[in-house]
Design an enzyme around this catalytic site. Sequence first.
Site, PDB file in Angstrom:
ATOM      1  N   SER A 173      46.599 -29.874  41.643  1.00 27.49           N
ATOM      2  CA  SER A 173      46.571 -28.875  40.575  1.00 27.49           C
ATOM      3  C   SER A 173      46.405 -29.530  39.211  1.00 27.49           C
ATOM      4  O   SER A 173      45.767 -28.984  38.331  1.00 27.49           O
ATOM      5  CB  SER A 173      47.875 -28.088  40.528  1.00 27.49           C
ATOM      6  OG  SER A 173      48.169 -27.538  41.758  1.00 27.49           O
ATOM      7  N   HIS A 218      40.921 -26.344  45.053  1.00 28.08           N
ATOM      8  CA  HIS A 218      42.215 -25.947  44.502  1.00 28.08           C
ATOM      9  C   HIS A 218      42.566 -24.548  44.990  1.00 28.08           C
ATOM     10  O   HIS A 218      42.096 -23.553  44.437  1.00 28.08           O
ATOM     11  CB  HIS A 218      42.175 -26.030  42.968  1.00 28.08           C
ATOM     12  CG  HIS A 218      43.484 -25.713  42.333  1.00 28.08           C
ATOM     13  ND1 HIS A 218      43.602 -25.046  41.146  1.00 28.08           N
ATOM     14  CD2 HIS A 218      44.753 -25.958  42.745  1.00 28.08           C
ATOM     15  CE1 HIS A 218      44.877 -24.902  40.851  1.00 28.08           C
ATOM     16  NE2 HIS A 218      45.593 -25.434  41.808  1.00 28.08           N
ATOM     17  N   GLU A 248      39.350 -22.570  43.405  1.00 25.75           N
ATOM     18  CA  GLU A 248      38.597 -23.353  42.421  1.00 25.75           C
ATOM     19  C   GLU A 248      37.965 -24.541  43.159  1.00 25.75           C
ATOM     20  O   GLU A 248      38.669 -25.317  43.809  1.00 25.75           O
ATOM     21  CB  GLU A 248      39.517 -23.846  41.307  1.00 25.75           C
ATOM     22  CG  GLU A 248      39.880 -22.757  40.302  1.00 25.75           C
ATOM     23  CD  GLU A 248      40.735 -23.272  39.160  1.00 25.75           C
ATOM     24  OE1 GLU A 248      40.459 -22.922  38.002  1.00 25.75           O
ATOM     25  OE2 GLU A 248      41.707 -24.017  39.418  1.00 25.75           O
ATOM     26  N   ASN A 283      44.545 -23.194  35.183  1.00 22.76           N
ATOM     27  CA  ASN A 283      45.778 -23.686  34.570  1.00 22.76           C
ATOM     28  C   ASN A 283      45.594 -24.080  33.110  1.00 22.76           C
ATOM     29  O   ASN A 283      46.544 -24.058  32.331  1.00 22.76           O
ATOM     30  CB  ASN A 283      46.377 -24.837  35.396  1.00 22.76           C
ATOM     31  CG  ASN A 283      47.144 -24.294  36.597  1.00 22.76           C
ATOM     32  OD1 ASN A 283      47.639 -23.151  36.562  1.00 22.76           O
ATOM     33  ND2 ASN A 283      47.243 -25.068  37.661  1.00 22.76           N
TER      34      ASN A 283
END
Length: 653
Positions: A410, A431, A443, A481
Amino acid sequence: MSKTIEFSATVSATTRNGVLVVTIDNPPVNATSVDVRSGLEKALAHAETAPDVTGVVVTGAGKTFIGGADIKEFGKPATEPTLPAVIEKIEGLSKPVVAALNGAALGGGLEVALACHYRVASPAAQVGLPEVKLGIVPGAGGTQRLPRLIGIPAALDLITSGRSVKAEEALTFRIIDDVAAGDLVETAISAASALAGKPLRRTGDLTVAAVDPAEVEKASVKILAKARGQKAPAEAVRLVTSSNRPLAEGLADERATFLALRDSREAAALRHVFFAERESSKVEGLEGVEPRPVKTIGICGLGLMGSGIAVAALGAGYSVIGLDQTVEAAEKGRERIIGLLERNVASGRLDQAGFEAQKARLSVTAEDVDLAPCDLVVEAVFDDLAVKTDLFQRLDKVIRPDAVLATNTSYLNPDEIAAATAHPERVLGLHFFSPAHVMRLLEVVRCAKTAPDVLATGLAVAKKLRKLPVVTGVTEGFIGNRIFSAYRREAEFLLEDGALPHEIDAALEDYGFPMGLFAVYDMAGLEIAWARRKRQAATRNPSARYVEIADTLCEAGRLGQKAGRGWYAYPDGKRTIDPEVTTIIEAARAKKCIVPRAFSKGEILERMLGAMALEGEALLAERIAARSSDIDLVMINGYGFPAHKGGPMFAKA
Ligand code: 3H9
């Protein structure tokens, strides 16, 4: 067979056994564009008057019957004939019209079929009224004819969920009359011939079956609660539950509602999402690039994330080899995966035969060498650079040189992980979001050296897993993120500036987020982010604004819901505002000499959405994200951004 008659560029017909077989051929999905509508109208007029025609069959070329109205036409001035007008002609024809559903009959497509006098489908066909997913209601009779055919409760379920059902289920619902065992069009021709000269069953003439008002009320309340303020499901409820009135009245109401919703911001947002999803798989540099074949997937680390990935992979038909550090850990992982599969059986998503088949495709091990047959290995081990590079270096020795290696990190830099391997060109990031067997977003991280066919493999596997892949470049936290960090940072600035957690959460929930940010923190637990902040403390830019409130909460043992208190208190498990938190926030403001001020919901949203969009602009400028609609998809599918607002980039445009 007679010679072909071209009624328009997209609608043609031949006469077979006295039945006019009308075929719609408007790739890619036979949408009811103006040329289709006028072609159908001409075909119907021909059928009505031609003495050699005793009935009509309507079918589609290719693998779709009709995918619905042409969504690209929305927003443009309406061109005659309208779909409701054509549909009225179908229903009113004096000769039988049979719909031969060769594939998906969705939206306006199903509405065409509902107006036919008989419906036969191929086993692979599916039907549905997905309009609410586009922020609209069916606009060509769906909300009035479907309840006449299958009753209000079932119609309410299908129309407000927008879900489609396969032919067999459609038959059980009695939406269709037959599933063709043999040739579809032949079956439909026979049906039309059999109906010729007999009284026709017109759906619009049927009476809506009486129903218990309490049952309808209960279902409606549930639907409205789930809609979280969206207009389309509420309007669909209203139209379906009032369908036991004269057809013309119901149709006029439906049409007016459809037109008003079609021009709404909500519908524009959902259309944006629809096209964004299709656009996201078009990736620069991958035109004509073939993915590598993948049959067996290795998964390293069988914790929550790894097990979820395994369940998704088994469900998609892959063989899975799970690796964990010890035989015991591997066995525990196997049990967790089987447990998740059993849950799918219990919920009816998986039948016993499917369960046995998936179980048979799963094996676990504690030996690296057992991953040798894998075409793709996904690691979901502890998010630590040394742990991940060590694993990939070990894998280099046991898997084929052309097998693909994916990291599920991550926050680490996958380029660094790739650089430590023998073949960095076969490394990419996948991801997943937790729980990985449920969350749709994936992702797909294009690393500096990722080969095009390796990236194509990641996308192809994602599609097969029925995920929504969005390609991202390498940056801390990738697309999601990074934006989430900006959003979080802004929320904390707002706290210092004068807003309280419950005020920020209320603004977000009103906007359509399923849960406010601080409530989410509490649910997830505050300790992981706290640990990360402590790790980053040494390298943090000392001149950047840093809000200490979260640290103070953690130091006070307020680690979230599990601890009974976090941003809120949880006496008896119920989330409540805690004055102690307000005191901590006030102290933090005072320490920085900030004079707090009140924020309206609108101002809170303005700042939160603004921060997200600004970070999105930065991601575009850095070429981490290829297009702003990709950013919207990430935030909608991974972070609870309401789809009917179109995503942070659409919302700010
Ligand atoms: C409606 O019907 C309103 C009526 O009640 C009232 C009218 C008065 N229009 O999904 P795919 C394009 S509202 C225009 O990858 P698949 C799509 O953008 C409509 N374009 O294919 C893509 O283009 P590109 C209700 C459309 O085989 C290409 O077709 N209907 C439409 O995986 C291929 O799409 C729906 O909401 C459209 N309606 O799946 C159904 N549909 O290649 C929406 C697709 O340039 N469609 N395109 O990127 C679907 O669910 C799927 O496309 C379908 C095929 C299952 C049909």
